[in-house]
Design a protein around this motif. Structure first.
Motif, PDB file in Angstrom:
ATOM      1  N   PRO A  16      12.845  11.865   4.748  1.00 30.65           N
ATOM      2  CA  PRO A  16      11.537  10.985   4.528  1.00 30.65           C
ATOM      3  C   PRO A  16      10.197  11.418   4.467  1.00 30.65           C
ATOM      4  CG  PRO A  16      12.421  10.462   6.638  1.00 30.65           C
ATOM      5  CD  PRO A  16      13.405  11.697   5.880  1.00 30.65           C
ATOM      6  N   ALA A  17      10.129  12.657   4.994  1.00 32.28           N
ATOM      7  CA  ALA A  17       8.697  13.197   5.083  1.00 32.28           C
ATOM      8  C   ALA A  17       7.794  13.371   3.893  1.00 32.28           C
ATOM      9  CB  ALA A  17       8.884  14.636   5.849  1.00 32.28           C
ATOM     10  N   PRO A  18       8.548  13.673   2.735  1.00 30.85           N
ATOM     11  CA  PRO A  18       7.880  13.849   1.557  1.00 30.85           C
ATOM     12  C   PRO A  18       7.203  12.460   0.592  1.00 30.85           C
ATOM     13  CG  PRO A  18       9.657  15.165   1.502  1.00 30.85           C
ATOM     14  CD  PRO A  18       9.880  14.489   2.600  1.00 30.85           C
ATOM     15  N   LEU A  19       7.922  11.304   1.589  1.00 27.23           N
ATOM     16  CA  LEU A  19       7.777  10.163   0.780  1.00 27.23           C
ATOM     17  C   LEU A  19       6.220   9.616   1.707  1.00 27.23           C
ATOM     18  CD1 LEU A  19      11.147   8.449   1.063  1.00 27.23           C
ATOM     19  CD2 LEU A  19      10.120   9.757  -0.651  1.00 27.23           C
ATOM     20  N   LYS A  20       5.881  10.111   2.672  1.00 29.33           N
ATOM     21  CA  LYS A  20       4.804   9.340   3.519  1.00 29.33           C
ATOM     22  C   LYS A  20       3.421   9.593   2.908  1.00 29.33           C
ATOM     23  CE  LYS A  20       2.322  10.171   7.917  1.00 29.33           C
ATOM     24  NZ  LYS A  20       2.332  11.071   9.097  1.00 29.33           N
ATOM     25  N   GLY A  21       3.215  10.856   2.135  1.00 29.05           N
ATOM     26  CA  GLY A  21       1.882  10.918   1.569  1.00 29.05           C
ATOM     27  C   GLY A  21       1.675   9.969   0.559  1.00 29.05           C
ATOM     28  N   PRO A  22       2.478  10.192  -0.511  1.00 29.69           N
ATOM     29  CA  PRO A  22       2.268   9.148  -1.638  1.00 29.69           C
ATOM     30  C   PRO A  22       2.234   7.745  -1.339  1.00 29.69           C
ATOM     31  CG  PRO A  22       3.901  11.008  -2.164  1.00 29.69           C
ATOM     32  CD  PRO A  22       3.568  10.972  -0.530  1.00 29.69           C
ATOM     33  N   LEU A  23       2.834   7.294  -0.266  1.00 31.49           N
ATOM     34  CA  LEU A  23       3.002   5.935  -0.103  1.00 31.49           C
ATOM     35  C   LEU A  23       1.739   5.331   0.741  1.00 31.49           C
ATOM     36  CD1 LEU A  23       4.440   3.255   0.355  1.00 31.49           C
ATOM     37  CD2 LEU A  23       5.601   4.078   2.404  1.00 31.49           C
ATOM     38  N   ALA A  24       1.100   6.220   1.403  1.00 33.15           N
ATOM     39  CA  ALA A  24      -0.227   6.050   2.297  1.00 33.15           C
ATOM     40  C   ALA A  24      -1.202   6.041   1.179  1.00 33.15           C
ATOM     41  CB  ALA A  24      -0.365   7.341   3.269  1.00 33.15           C
ATOM     42  N   ARG A  25      -1.277   6.782   0.108  1.00 37.37           N
ATOM     43  CA  ARG A  25      -2.244   7.050  -0.852  1.00 37.37           C
ATOM     44  C   ARG A  25      -2.202   5.888  -1.637  1.00 37.37           C
ATOM     45  NH1 ARG A  25      -0.951  12.509  -0.530  1.00 37.37           N
ATOM     46  NH2 ARG A  25       0.793  12.506  -2.294  1.00 37.37           N
ATOM     47  N   ILE A  26      -1.125   5.360  -2.035  1.00 36.22           N
ATOM     48  CA  ILE A  26      -1.001   4.163  -3.117  1.00 36.22           C
ATOM     49  C   ILE A  26      -1.332   2.881  -2.229  1.00 36.22           C
ATOM     50  CG2 ILE A  26       1.388   3.289  -2.555  1.00 36.22           C
ATOM     51  CD1 ILE A  26      -0.433   3.286  -6.096  1.00 36.22           C
ATOM     52  N   ALA A  27      -1.182   2.699  -0.891  1.00 36.02           N
ATOM     53  CA  ALA A  27      -1.880   1.636  -0.068  1.00 36.02           C
ATOM     54  C   ALA A  27      -3.255   1.759   0.068  1.00 36.02           C
ATOM     55  CB  ALA A  27      -1.008   1.731   1.209  1.00 36.02           C
ATOM     56  N   CYS A  28      -3.793   2.933   0.609  1.00 37.44           N
ATOM     57  CA  CYS A  28      -5.163   3.061   0.410  1.00 37.44           C
ATOM     58  C   CYS A  28      -5.982   2.861  -0.611  1.00 37.44           C
ATOM     59  CB  CYS A  28      -5.482   4.319   1.415  1.00 37.44           C
ATOM     60  SG  CYS A  28      -4.946   4.465   3.005  1.00 37.44           S
ATOM     61  N   ALA A  29      -5.371   3.333  -1.753  1.00 40.87           N
ATOM     62  CA  ALA A  29      -6.197   3.216  -3.000  1.00 40.87           C
ATOM     63  C   ALA A  29      -6.259   1.805  -3.588  1.00 40.87           C
ATOM     64  CB  ALA A  29      -5.331   4.082  -4.262  1.00 40.87           C
ATOM     65  N   ASN A  30      -5.400   0.966  -2.986  1.00 40.31           N
ATOM     66  CA  ASN A  30      -5.383  -0.574  -3.295  1.00 40.31           C
ATOM     67  C   ASN A  30      -6.005  -1.482  -2.297  1.00 40.31           C
ATOM     68  OD1 ASN A  30      -4.128  -1.117  -5.991  1.00 40.31           O
ATOM     69  ND2 ASN A  30      -2.971   0.705  -5.236  1.00 40.31           N
ATOM     70  N   GLY A  31      -6.483  -0.921  -1.301  1.00 41.03           N
ATOM     71  CA  GLY A  31      -7.228  -1.691   0.010  1.00 41.03           C
ATOM     72  C   GLY A  31      -6.090  -2.369   0.780  1.00 41.03           C
ATOM     73  N   VAL A  32      -4.912  -1.682   0.761  1.00 43.94           N
ATOM     74  CA  VAL A  32      -3.840  -2.412   1.649  1.00 43.94           C
ATOM     75  C   VAL A  32      -4.044  -1.835   3.029  1.00 43.94           C
ATOM     76  CG1 VAL A  32      -1.451  -2.647   1.939  1.00 43.94           C
ATOM     77  CG2 VAL A  32      -2.470  -2.922  -0.413  1.00 43.94           C
ATOM     78  N   ARG A  33      -3.587  -2.656   4.012  1.00 40.91           N
ATOM     79  CA  ARG A  33      -3.509  -2.074   5.529  1.00 40.91           C
ATOM     80  C   ARG A  33      -2.304  -2.694   6.171  1.00 40.91           C
ATOM     81  NH1 ARG A  33      -9.745  -3.450   7.511  1.00 40.91           N
ATOM     82  NH2 ARG A  33     -10.880  -2.701   5.864  1.00 40.91           N
ATOM     83  N   GLY A  34      -2.080  -1.902   6.950  1.00 45.48           N
ATOM     84  CA  GLY A  34      -0.487  -2.407   7.904  1.00 45.48           C
ATOM     85  C   GLY A  34       0.004  -1.224   8.403  1.00 45.48           C
ATOM     86  N   THR A  35       1.507  -1.240   8.699  1.00 50.11           N
ATOM     87  CA  THR A  35       1.863  -0.141   9.228  1.00 50.11           C
ATOM     88  C   THR A  35       3.678  -0.052   8.494  1.00 50.11           C
ATOM     89  OG1 THR A  35       1.090  -0.306  11.508  1.00 50.11           O
ATOM     90  CG2 THR A  35       3.158   0.737  11.099  1.00 50.11           C
ATOM     91  N   LEU A  36       3.830   0.933   7.948  1.00 49.15           N
ATOM     92  CA  LEU A  36       5.210   1.085   7.443  1.00 49.15           C
ATOM     93  C   LEU A  36       5.774   2.214   7.985  1.00 49.15           C
ATOM     94  CD1 LEU A  36       4.173   0.799   3.579  1.00 49.15           C
ATOM     95  CD2 LEU A  36       5.400  -0.948   4.766  1.00 49.15           C
ATOM     96  N   LEU A  37       7.045   2.224   8.559  1.00 48.51           N
ATOM     97  CA  LEU A  37       7.644   3.129   8.995  1.00 48.51           C
ATOM     98  C   LEU A  37       8.916   3.690   8.169  1.00 48.51           C
ATOM     99  CD1 LEU A  37       8.378   1.409  12.360  1.00 48.51           C
ATOM    100  CD2 LEU A  37       6.530   2.636  12.040  1.00 48.51           C
ATOM    101  N   LEU A  38       8.831   4.900   8.174  1.00 49.49           N
ATOM    102  CA  LEU A  38      10.008   5.722   7.149  1.00 49.49           C
ATOM    103  C   LEU A  38      10.922   6.463   8.318  1.00 49.49           C
ATOM    104  CD1 LEU A  38       7.666   7.129   4.677  1.00 49.49           C
ATOM    105  CD2 LEU A  38       9.437   5.444   4.271  1.00 49.49           C
ATOM    106  N   ALA A  39      12.239   6.204   7.977  1.00 48.85           N
ATOM    107  CA  ALA A  39      13.229   7.044   8.724  1.00 48.85           C
ATOM    108  C   ALA A  39      14.083   7.423   7.995  1.00 48.85           C
ATOM    109  CB  ALA A  39      13.694   6.065   9.907  1.00 48.85           C
ATOM    110  N   PRO A  40      15.214   8.442   8.155  1.00 48.76           N
ATOM    111  CA  PRO A  40      16.318   8.652   7.326  1.00 48.76           C
ATOM    112  C   PRO A  40      17.335   7.414   7.003  1.00 48.76           C
ATOM    113  CG  PRO A  40      16.185  10.138   9.346  1.00 48.76           C
ATOM    114  CD  PRO A  40      15.199   9.285   9.375  1.00 48.76           C
TER     115      PRO A  40
END
Length: 300
Positions: A16-40
């Motif tokens: 799941p590690a490579p998924l973290k950065g792109p997910l954070a970037r798409i959220a921040c780029a669209n003004g979305v806030r909150g918490t998302l958890l990624l795990a195997p």
């Protein structure tokens, strides 16, 4: 008006590690806030933003491996209920501490909100609230068993100590949005319980779909964001949050002498010392000056 989306999906992420950065970037780029958890085992979280922003993040998540069938629940918020966007890597997306539990293999029978009242009113059905004690303290279904657990990790030990109470019963379980029941029903099936059911979409879906006059829900439903609680029709509840211990407080709780905003309440006054409260007061001064966002229930 903002949209709050609560979501989870069990799927296999080999890394799941490579998924973290792109997910954070798409959220921040669209003004979305909150918490998302990624795990195997998948993804879990709650996010808030504009309609377009939420749609962009959900589209990104649905494109992740195995997430085409992502389901989520939405509710409105008048103000942003999160201070920032966080994407975290975890061992589990909801921590039960049972490595053999796998909701992808088997779960209990899903029960639609419209059919829930009939099920839990049956005399041969035991109803178990799988949430934590502070959540149950502000609302639950009439007649539900409260395990008294402080965290979901405590649930298996509670079940082992109390399983004889439920011999010969069908077991119906519920939680806020459904994710804990995915694991708890799989766990009970592995323990030999044959007739296990859980509320599809959780309490939030029930409060959204079942008219208040027909409801068996009593009180408010704790939610893990700045709104703190919701009630029928997913309207804001009456609770605030103690930002020291993160427990929900009714209006009358905030009138008690032990309550100091951001510092203490009657439940946690004895849990912290003077040094802790000094830190909390400084944090609260920063919140009052607008330098910090008052932490929602699931933020640390």
């Amino acid at each position: 008006m903002l949209t709050v989306a609560a979501l989870y999906h069990f799927t296999r992420f080999e890394d799941p590690a490579p998924l973290k950065g792109p997910l954070a970037r798409i959220a921040c780029a669209n003004g979305v806030r909150g918490t998302l958890l990624l795990a195997p085992e998948g993804i879990n979280g709650t996010i808030a933003g504009t309609r377009d922003g939420i749609d962009a993040v959900l589209a990104h998540i649905r494109a992740l491996p195995g997430c085409e069938g992502l389901d989520w629940k939405e509710s409105p918020a008048e103000v942003m209920p999160f201070g920032k966007m966080k994407v975290r890597l975890k061992r589990e997306i909801v921590t039960m501490g049972q490595p053999d539990v796998d909701p992808r293999a088997a779960v209990g029978h899903y029960v639609e909100p419209a059919d829930w009242n009939a099920l839990i009113s049956a005399p041969d059905v035991a109803v178990i609230d799988t949430r934590n004690d502070y959540e149950i303290g502000i609302g639950t279904f009439a007649g539900a068993v409260d395990p008294g657990t402080r965290s979901f990790r405590d649930f298996p030990a509670w079940w082992q100590a109390n399983r004889d109470r439920f011999a010969g019963k069908r077991v119906a379980m519920f939680c806020t949005g459904g994710i804990r029941c995915e694991k708890s029903t799989n766990y009970l099936l592995s323990q030999g319980v044959e007739d296990v059911f859980h509320l599809k979409g959780g309490i939030l879906k029930y409060l959204e779909e079942v008219p208040q006059q027909d409801s068996l829900w009593q009180g408010d439903c704790f939610v893990f964001d700045g709104r703190v609680s919701l009630t029928h029709g997913l309207q804001p509840g009456r609770h605030g949050l103690c930002h020291a211990c993160r427990r929900p407080l009714a209006p009358e709780d905030r009138e008690r002498p032990e309550y100091e905003e951001g510092v203490s309440c009657h439940r946690c006054l004895s849990e912290y010392d003077d040094a802790d409260r000094a830190r909390f007061r400084e944090r609260q001064r920063q919140v009052a000056r607008g330098e910090l966002f008052a932490r929602p229930a699931n933020e640390s």
